[in-house]
Write a protein that holds these residues in place. Structure first.
Motif, PDB file in Angstrom:
ATOM      1  N   GLN A  58      15.499 -31.225  35.353  1.00 58.01           N
ATOM      2  CA  GLN A  58      15.919 -32.613  35.924  1.00 58.01           C
ATOM      3  C   GLN A  58      15.884 -33.790  34.854  1.00 58.01           C
ATOM      4  N   LEU A  59      17.166 -34.222  34.906  1.00 55.50           N
ATOM      5  CA  LEU A  59      17.495 -35.474  34.194  1.00 55.50           C
ATOM      6  C   LEU A  59      17.173 -36.974  34.579  1.00 55.50           C
ATOM      7  N   GLN A  60      16.786 -37.360  33.790  1.00 58.21           N
ATOM      8  CA  GLN A  60      16.637 -39.165  34.772  1.00 58.21           C
ATOM      9  C   GLN A  60      17.109 -39.583  33.162  1.00 58.21           C
ATOM     10  N   ALA A  61      18.178 -40.892  33.342  1.00 61.79           N
ATOM     11  CA  ALA A  61      18.935 -42.025  32.791  1.00 61.79           C
ATOM     12  C   ALA A  61      17.894 -43.006  32.692  1.00 61.79           C
ATOM     13  N   CYS A  84      16.867 -40.560  28.264  1.00 58.40           N
ATOM     14  CA  CYS A  84      17.449 -39.802  29.400  1.00 58.40           C
ATOM     15  C   CYS A  84      15.464 -38.422  29.077  1.00 58.40           C
ATOM     16  N   ALA A  85      14.354 -39.129  30.026  1.00 55.89           N
ATOM     17  CA  ALA A  85      13.539 -37.663  30.571  1.00 55.89           C
ATOM     18  C   ALA A  85      13.866 -36.693  31.041  1.00 55.89           C
ATOM     19  N   ALA A  86      13.205 -35.570  30.925  1.00 58.66           N
ATOM     20  CA  ALA A  86      13.297 -34.262  31.122  1.00 58.66           C
ATOM     21  C   ALA A  86      12.163 -33.363  31.621  1.00 58.66           C
ATOM     22  N   SER A  87      12.379 -33.100  32.724  1.00 59.51           N
ATOM     23  CA  SER A  87      10.739 -32.433  33.399  1.00 59.51           C
ATOM     24  C   SER A  87      11.475 -30.698  32.706  1.00 59.51           C
ATOM     25  N   GLY A  88      10.417 -29.917  32.786  1.00 64.65           N
ATOM     26  CA  GLY A  88       9.939 -29.008  31.948  1.00 64.65           C
ATOM     27  C   GLY A  88       9.786 -28.502  31.027  1.00 64.65           C
ATOM     28  N   ARG A  89       9.090 -26.995  30.512  1.00 60.81           N
ATOM     29  CA  ARG A  89       8.356 -27.245  29.390  1.00 60.81           C
ATOM     30  C   ARG A  89       9.229 -26.631  28.166  1.00 60.81           C
ATOM     31  N   THR A  90      10.363 -26.635  28.329  1.00 56.79           N
ATOM     32  CA  THR A  90      11.251 -25.397  27.362  1.00 56.79           C
ATOM     33  C   THR A  90      12.439 -26.672  26.888  1.00 56.79           C
ATOM     34  N   PHE A  91      12.077 -27.741  27.298  1.00 58.88           N
ATOM     35  CA  PHE A  91      12.989 -29.186  26.799  1.00 58.88           C
ATOM     36  C   PHE A  91      13.590 -28.045  25.379  1.00 58.88           C
ATOM     37  N   SER A  92      12.242 -28.049  23.845  1.00 58.30           N
ATOM     38  CA  SER A  92      13.026 -28.183  22.661  1.00 58.30           C
ATOM     39  C   SER A  92      14.357 -26.727  22.598  1.00 58.30           C
ATOM     40  N   THR A  93      14.706 -25.973  23.053  1.00 54.14           N
ATOM     41  CA  THR A  93      15.432 -25.232  24.010  1.00 54.14           C
ATOM     42  C   THR A  93      16.933 -25.427  23.716  1.00 54.14           C
TER      43      THR A  93
END
Length: 120
Positions: free
Chosen positions: A1-4, A20-29
């Motif tokens: 999920q992305l929240q701008a 833009c904040a992202a949910s999840g633990r693999t953001f860097s990929t």
């Protein structure tokens, strides 16, 4: 999920920083991108950044004025916008795709937009 967030009304020549904040633990990929859609126009690519942040790309119309960056510890991507012009007025969207190609294409995930209005 992305929240701008971070949009608003600014005078020409001013600055804004979108987040833009992202949910999840693999953001860097994920490759992250910013796009925009002005009233009556098609959505266009603005900028993109690699997972590590070491590679970026900006469309010609914003080069030297906008800068994309990311903070993987905060799962957030930013778009610093300086020297804003009325023609930058648009709804700005963040997007994500898995992979390594920092390009305007094939984004899989999209956030809701945030409106940027630049007055003359």
């Amino acid at each position: 999920q992305l929240q701008a967030s971070g949009g608003g009304l600014v005078q020409a020549g001013g600055s804004l920083r979108l987040s833009c904040a992202a949910s999840g633990r693999t953001f860097s990929t994920y490759i992250m991108g910013w796009f925009r859609q002005a009233p009556g126009k098609e959505r266009e690519f603005v900028a993109a950044i690699s997972g590590s942040g070491s590679i970026t790309g900006h469309t010609d119309s914003v080069k030297g004025r906008f800068t994309i960056s990311r903070d993987n510890a905060k799962n957030t991507v930013y778009l610093q916008m300086n020297s804003l012009k009325p023609e930058d007025t648009a709804v700005y969207y963040c997007a994500a795709k898995f992979g390594v190609e920092v390009t305007p294409y094939n984004y899989e995930y999209w956030g809701q937009g945030t409106l940027v209005t630049v007055s003359s």
